[in-house]
Enzyme design. Structure first.
Site, PDB file in Angstrom:
ATOM      1  N   GLY A 137       4.113  51.858  33.988  1.00 62.82           N
ATOM      2  CA  GLY A 137       2.771  52.114  33.471  1.00 62.82           C
ATOM      3  C   GLY A 137       2.331  51.008  32.534  1.00 62.82           C
ATOM      4  O   GLY A 137       3.133  50.169  32.118  1.00 62.82           O
ATOM      5  N   CYS A 155      10.586  50.452  33.933  1.00 61.96           N
ATOM      6  CA  CYS A 155       9.543  49.704  33.214  1.00 61.96           C
ATOM      7  C   CYS A 155       9.038  50.505  32.002  1.00 61.96           C
ATOM      8  O   CYS A 155       9.752  50.641  31.026  1.00 61.96           O
ATOM      9  CB  CYS A 155       8.424  49.315  34.166  1.00 61.96           C
ATOM     10  N   MET A 156       7.829  51.062  32.048  1.00 61.61           N
ATOM     11  CA  MET A 156       7.373  51.913  30.947  1.00 61.61           C
ATOM     12  C   MET A 156       8.340  53.060  30.739  1.00 61.61           C
ATOM     13  O   MET A 156       8.629  53.452  29.602  1.00 61.61           O
ATOM     14  CB  MET A 156       5.965  52.435  31.239  1.00 61.61           C
ATOM     15  N   HIS A 194      11.566  46.214  38.219  1.00 66.48           N
ATOM     16  CA  HIS A 194      11.131  47.106  39.289  1.00 66.48           C
ATOM     17  C   HIS A 194      12.084  47.061  40.478  1.00 66.48           C
ATOM     18  O   HIS A 194      11.973  46.166  41.328  1.00 66.48           O
ATOM     19  CB  HIS A 194       9.720  46.733  39.752  1.00 66.48           C
ATOM     20  N   GLU A 243      12.019  48.921  43.047  1.00 63.56           N
ATOM     21  CA  GLU A 243      11.274  49.138  44.298  1.00 63.56           C
ATOM     22  C   GLU A 243      10.665  47.828  44.798  1.00 63.56           C
ATOM     23  O   GLU A 243      10.421  47.667  45.995  1.00 63.56           O
ATOM     24  CB  GLU A 243      10.203  50.201  44.104  1.00 63.56           C
TER      25      GLU A 243
END
Length: 382
Positions: free
Chosen positions: A225, A252-253, A337, A339
């Site tokens: 985010g 991440c966030m 990330h 993904e």
């Protein structure tokens, strides 16, 4: 690049610097945080990543737009960036999957673009000066007035509220039940979880721990985010209450929120980590993974002392914290990330680790529940 008539456009920075270029995309100009991304491919995934909410992205790779836009590669339903800055823009894409040009897509979604600038010079300025506010403007703009407006404005603090889902929704399947706490999730995270047959429920960023546990999840995913993690104190408290009650994986966030919930602290990076070519070292294996990143804040690795967190990954560019795990409860997170769309898939295995963590945590919970039931029976018999 479009031949023929060129409409001029400006990029104005809060320090008064002005770059002259040419227009593409819309003319809906907004003040945003000027950042740069070092990816060589994947501009569509980048501009549809919710983590760019409120930002003007400078692409360091020079040629953008050459393979057009298609709906299959989007990471969100619509882009939320405030502008796009490129060196060379290609208005005639050549790819069998392309359904429209980047210019058409940006116009449709009210995002301004500017091309023909020296993006290397802009990137060097951001690296030296740090991220700053900027705006794309028409050539007749009053530069002094625009600069004053930039200097007096503030960065956004409600990006996550803008991009998170407003109500829960399911992505049904027959496997492990995962609640995805949505801070601005990329669709690739949903794809990775559904690929592993997870029965997914996506919930708003401010969903309480009690509401999440009512879904009886095997695990909770904390998504990526935009913005400053300290702006979402309710979510930090929610994760704090979830610790030890279900398996948790943060990206991440989500990594920053988990770390704050465990007692660590975060800080704003000078110019952020954004791109699909960042080397990260896994401290357990010694393996170096090339990762995709997009964040302007980081976890202070020195603040891990005195918490239940241990450092698991570090950046080989600047030594920043790139991953942690909780040593007392089933919870771990990474800053990058796994993904990785677009980008390398060196870290995709972390989703499998999450599956294993959910299995071990749920087995432990079932064993405890069975032991409690047996104890209750013995008390009743006595």
């Amino acid at each position: 690049m479009r031949r023929g008539y060129f409409m001029e456009r400006l990029l104005v920075l809060e320090d008064g610097t002005v770059y002259q270029g040419f227009a593409f995309g819309s003319d809906d100009f907004r003040i945003g945080e000027l950042v740069f991304n070092t990816s060589m491919t994947g501009y569509q995934e980048i501009i549809t990543d919710n983590s760019y909410c409120g930002q003007i992205i400078t692409m360091t790779y020079p040629l953008i737009g050459n393979y057009g836009i298609n709906p299959d590669d989007n990471e969100s339903l619509e882009p939320v960036l405030f502008g796009l800055v490129v060196r060379d823009y290609c208005d005639q894409p050549s790819n069998w999957r392309s359904q429209e040009s980047l210019d058409q897509y940006l116009k449709k979604n009210h995002i301004p673009g500017i091309y023909g600038l020296d993006t290397r010079a802009i990137t060097l300025k951001i690296r030296s000066r740090g991220t700053m506010k900027a705006i794309i403007a028409n050539p007749d703009a009053d530069i002094a007035a625009v600069t004053t407006q930039l200097q007096s404005s503030d960065f956004l603090h409600d990006q996550i509220q803008r991009v998170s889902t407003s109500k829960p929704f399911p992505v049904p399947n027959r496997g492990r039940r995962v609640v995805l706490l949505d801070f601005g999730e990329k669709l690739s995270i949903v794809r990775e979880l559904t690929r592993r047959n997870c029965d997914l429920i996506v919930v708003p960023w401010d969903t309480s721990a009690e509401q999440i546990l009512d879904y009886r999840p095997d695990g909770v995913m904390l998504s990526n985010g935009p913005g400053d993690p300290t702006d979402i104190a309710p979510a930090i408290e929610t994760v704090r209450q979830l610790l030890g009650k279900t398996a948790i994986f943060g990206i991440c966030m989500g990594h920053q929120v988990l770390s704050l919930a465990c007692g660590a602290s975060t800080y704003k990076l000078k110019f952020g980590h954004r791109g699909s070519n960042h080397p990260v070292k896994n401290l357990a294996t010694g393996r170096v993974e090339i990762t995709t990143q997009n964040h302007g804040f980081a976890v202070d690795k020195d603040s891990l002392a005195g918490t239940d967190l241990e450092l698991t990954h570090i950046s080989l560019n600047d030594g920043a914290c790139e991953g942690v795990r909780n040593t007392t409860v089933p919870a771990f997170s990474v800053q990058y990330h796994p993904e990785a769309n677009g980008g390398p898939h060196d870290s995709n295995y972390l989703f499998d680790q999450f599956m294993d963590l959910m299995d071990s945590a749920s087995h432990g919970s079932r064993a405890k529940a069975a032991a409690d039931d047996e104890g209750d029976k013995e008390k009743a018999h006595a």
